[in-house]
Design an enzyme around this catalytic site. Sequence first.
Site, PDB file in Angstrom:
ATOM      1  N   PRO A 146     -47.515 -24.063   5.723  1.00  0.00           N
ATOM      2  CA  PRO A 146     -47.895 -22.647   5.788  1.00  0.00           C
ATOM      3  C   PRO A 146     -48.111 -21.977   4.430  1.00  0.00           C
ATOM      4  O   PRO A 146     -47.361 -22.208   3.489  1.00  0.00           O
ATOM      5  CB  PRO A 146     -46.716 -22.000   6.522  1.00  0.00           C
ATOM      6  CG  PRO A 146     -45.595 -22.963   6.416  1.00  0.00           C
ATOM      7  CD  PRO A 146     -46.215 -24.331   6.342  1.00  0.00           C
ATOM      8  N   ASN A 147     -49.137 -21.172   4.413  1.00  0.00           N
ATOM      9  CA  ASN A 147     -49.533 -20.313   3.286  1.00  0.00           C
ATOM     10  C   ASN A 147     -50.169 -21.071   2.122  1.00  0.00           C
ATOM     11  O   ASN A 147     -50.654 -20.455   1.181  1.00  0.00           O
ATOM     12  CB  ASN A 147     -48.344 -19.463   2.786  1.00  0.00           C
ATOM     13  CG  ASN A 147     -47.870 -18.517   3.860  1.00  0.00           C
ATOM     14  OD1 ASN A 147     -48.667 -17.769   4.424  1.00  0.00           O
ATOM     15  ND2 ASN A 147     -46.586 -18.543   4.179  1.00  0.00           N
ATOM     16  N   ARG A 150     -53.214 -15.948  -5.084  1.00  0.00           N
ATOM     17  CA  ARG A 150     -52.074 -15.044  -5.326  1.00  0.00           C
ATOM     18  C   ARG A 150     -50.943 -15.809  -5.974  1.00  0.00           C
ATOM     19  O   ARG A 150     -50.882 -17.027  -5.873  1.00  0.00           O
ATOM     20  CB  ARG A 150     -51.557 -14.460  -3.994  1.00  0.00           C
ATOM     21  CG  ARG A 150     -52.448 -13.353  -3.496  1.00  0.00           C
ATOM     22  CD  ARG A 150     -52.190 -13.031  -2.067  1.00  0.00           C
ATOM     23  NE  ARG A 150     -53.500 -12.927  -1.419  1.00  0.00           N
ATOM     24  CZ  ARG A 150     -53.699 -12.970  -0.122  1.00  0.00           C
ATOM     25  NH1 ARG A 150     -52.697 -13.115   0.696  1.00  0.00           N
ATOM     26  NH2 ARG A 150     -54.916 -12.853   0.362  1.00  0.00           N
ATOM     27  N   TYR A 166     -47.499 -20.666  -8.391  1.00  0.00           N
ATOM     28  CA  TYR A 166     -48.174 -21.790  -7.727  1.00  0.00           C
ATOM     29  C   TYR A 166     -49.428 -22.285  -8.457  1.00  0.00           C
ATOM     30  O   TYR A 166     -50.060 -23.237  -7.994  1.00  0.00           O
ATOM     31  CB  TYR A 166     -48.528 -21.394  -6.284  1.00  0.00           C
ATOM     32  CG  TYR A 166     -47.307 -21.051  -5.456  1.00  0.00           C
ATOM     33  CD1 TYR A 166     -46.312 -22.002  -5.237  1.00  0.00           C
ATOM     34  CD2 TYR A 166     -47.135 -19.784  -4.906  1.00  0.00           C
ATOM     35  CE1 TYR A 166     -45.179 -21.703  -4.495  1.00  0.00           C
ATOM     36  CE2 TYR A 166     -46.002 -19.468  -4.157  1.00  0.00           C
ATOM     37  CZ  TYR A 166     -45.036 -20.434  -3.951  1.00  0.00           C
ATOM     38  OH  TYR A 166     -43.915 -20.141  -3.227  1.00  0.00           O
ATOM     39  N   ASN A 208     -46.478 -31.391   1.563  1.00  0.00           N
ATOM     40  CA  ASN A 208     -45.841 -30.148   1.122  1.00  0.00           C
ATOM     41  C   ASN A 208     -45.642 -29.286   2.365  1.00  0.00           C
ATOM     42  O   ASN A 208     -46.589 -28.668   2.850  1.00  0.00           O
ATOM     43  CB  ASN A 208     -46.722 -29.426   0.091  1.00  0.00           C
ATOM     44  CG  ASN A 208     -46.015 -28.188  -0.460  1.00  0.00           C
ATOM     45  OD1 ASN A 208     -45.043 -27.693   0.129  1.00  0.00           O
ATOM     46  ND2 ASN A 208     -46.509 -27.674  -1.571  1.00  0.00           N
ATOM     47  N   ALA A 220     -42.675 -23.388   3.483  1.00  0.00           N
ATOM     48  CA  ALA A 220     -41.367 -22.828   3.845  1.00  0.00           C
ATOM     49  C   ALA A 220     -40.715 -23.548   5.026  1.00  0.00           C
ATOM     50  O   ALA A 220     -39.502 -23.413   5.236  1.00  0.00           O
ATOM     51  CB  ALA A 220     -41.516 -21.338   4.138  1.00  0.00           C
ATOM     52  N   HIS A 224     -37.457 -25.541   4.603  1.00  0.00           N
ATOM     53  CA  HIS A 224     -36.106 -24.971   4.619  1.00  0.00           C
ATOM     54  C   HIS A 224     -35.642 -24.584   6.022  1.00  0.00           C
ATOM     55  O   HIS A 224     -34.576 -24.007   6.176  1.00  0.00           O
ATOM     56  CB  HIS A 224     -36.074 -23.742   3.689  1.00  0.00           C
ATOM     57  CG  HIS A 224     -36.806 -23.960   2.409  1.00  0.00           C
ATOM     58  ND1 HIS A 224     -36.429 -24.918   1.490  1.00  0.00           N
ATOM     59  CD2 HIS A 224     -37.935 -23.385   1.891  1.00  0.00           C
ATOM     60  CE1 HIS A 224     -37.275 -24.914   0.470  1.00  0.00           C
ATOM     61  NE2 HIS A 224     -38.200 -23.991   0.694  1.00  0.00           N
ATOM     62  N   GLU A 226     -42.336 -36.028  -0.187  1.00  0.00           N
ATOM     63  CA  GLU A 226     -42.271 -34.554  -0.146  1.00  0.00           C
ATOM     64  C   GLU A 226     -42.695 -34.013  -1.515  1.00  0.00           C
ATOM     65  O   GLU A 226     -42.210 -34.501  -2.540  1.00  0.00           O
ATOM     66  CB  GLU A 226     -40.819 -34.157   0.162  1.00  0.00           C
ATOM     67  CG  GLU A 226     -40.575 -32.658   0.219  1.00  0.00           C
ATOM     68  CD  GLU A 226     -39.095 -32.340   0.500  1.00  0.00           C
ATOM     69  OE1 GLU A 226     -38.308 -33.253   0.828  1.00  0.00           O
ATOM     70  OE2 GLU A 226     -38.749 -31.146   0.371  1.00  0.00           O
ATOM     71  N   HIS A 264     -43.470 -30.388  -3.823  1.00  0.00           N
ATOM     72  CA  HIS A 264     -43.465 -28.934  -3.995  1.00  0.00           C
ATOM     73  C   HIS A 264     -44.064 -28.596  -5.349  1.00  0.00           C
ATOM     74  O   HIS A 264     -43.728 -29.244  -6.356  1.00  0.00           O
ATOM     75  CB  HIS A 264     -42.042 -28.374  -3.915  1.00  0.00           C
ATOM     76  CG  HIS A 264     -41.412 -28.625  -2.599  1.00  0.00           C
ATOM     77  ND1 HIS A 264     -41.750 -27.914  -1.476  1.00  0.00           N
ATOM     78  CD2 HIS A 264     -40.510 -29.549  -2.202  1.00  0.00           C
ATOM     79  CE1 HIS A 264     -41.074 -28.389  -0.446  1.00  0.00           C
ATOM     80  NE2 HIS A 264     -40.317 -29.390  -0.862  1.00  0.00           N
ATOM     81  N   SER A 277     -43.608 -25.682  -6.939  1.00  0.00           N
ATOM     82  CA  SER A 277     -42.527 -25.036  -7.681  1.00  0.00           C
ATOM     83  C   SER A 277     -41.262 -25.885  -7.543  1.00  0.00           C
ATOM     84  O   SER A 277     -41.269 -26.930  -6.877  1.00  0.00           O
ATOM     85  CB  SER A 277     -42.293 -23.629  -7.136  1.00  0.00           C
ATOM     86  OG  SER A 277     -41.784 -23.696  -5.805  1.00  0.00           O
ATOM     87  N   ARG A 327     -35.078 -21.476  -7.467  1.00  0.00           N
ATOM     88  CA  ARG A 327     -35.523 -20.195  -6.923  1.00  0.00           C
ATOM     89  C   ARG A 327     -34.441 -19.589  -6.008  1.00  0.00           C
ATOM     90  O   ARG A 327     -33.261 -19.869  -6.203  1.00  0.00           O
ATOM     91  CB  ARG A 327     -36.873 -20.393  -6.211  1.00  0.00           C
ATOM     92  CG  ARG A 327     -37.959 -20.934  -7.165  1.00  0.00           C
ATOM     93  CD  ARG A 327     -39.275 -21.176  -6.476  1.00  0.00           C
ATOM     94  NE  ARG A 327     -39.817 -19.942  -5.943  1.00  0.00           N
ATOM     95  CZ  ARG A 327     -40.836 -19.875  -5.077  1.00  0.00           C
ATOM     96  NH1 ARG A 327     -41.409 -21.007  -4.685  1.00  0.00           N
ATOM     97  NH2 ARG A 327     -41.279 -18.728  -4.635  1.00  0.00           N
TER      98      ARG A 327
END
Length: 143
Positions: free
Chosen positions: A10-11, A18, A23, A72, A75, A78, A96, A98, A100, A105
């Site tokens: 997602p996203n 953005r 990112y 990836n 969210a 988590h 996996e 990521h 970031s 974080r």
Amino acid sequence: MPVILILNGPNLNLLGTRQPEIYGYETLEDINKSLKKKFPAVKFETFQSNSEGALIDRLHDARGKVDGVVFNPGAYTHTSIALFDAIKAVELPVIEVHLSLPEARESFRHHSYITPACKGKISGLGSIGYSLAVEALLDAGKK
Ligand code: CA2
């Protein structure tokens, strides 16, 4: 020719538009294109979805058809026991990734439900993480 699925959650369709300080400036299309350019001897399949069920369906569909997955989960990393179960079920090597470093974080990003189902994990290095994950899958697949 090895077949590798690049799977994004997602996203991540918003990459490059953005929060570049977190990112980066590359879009998901840029990342996928540069993988294809860097690894001409690999057949890539790419898929992004904002829906947990669609990601699970895509993993199921990859079973027995691809040699490895670079994932990836965004969210869902988590939150998703269902993605953990799907990775276990398909019995494919999954790395996996990521962009970031979630452990640096917010505390809600510190735990991954996905990691224990994966072969390995690369975080915090930006988009090169996808490329490193492909290299790791290729290396693991050497006979
Ligand atoms: O660092 C990563 O790659 C993450 O998987 C990204 C997820 C985040 O929830 C994970 O904790 C770590 C979020 C992806 C959101 O992507 C955006 C991209 C551009 C603009 C806004 C969000």
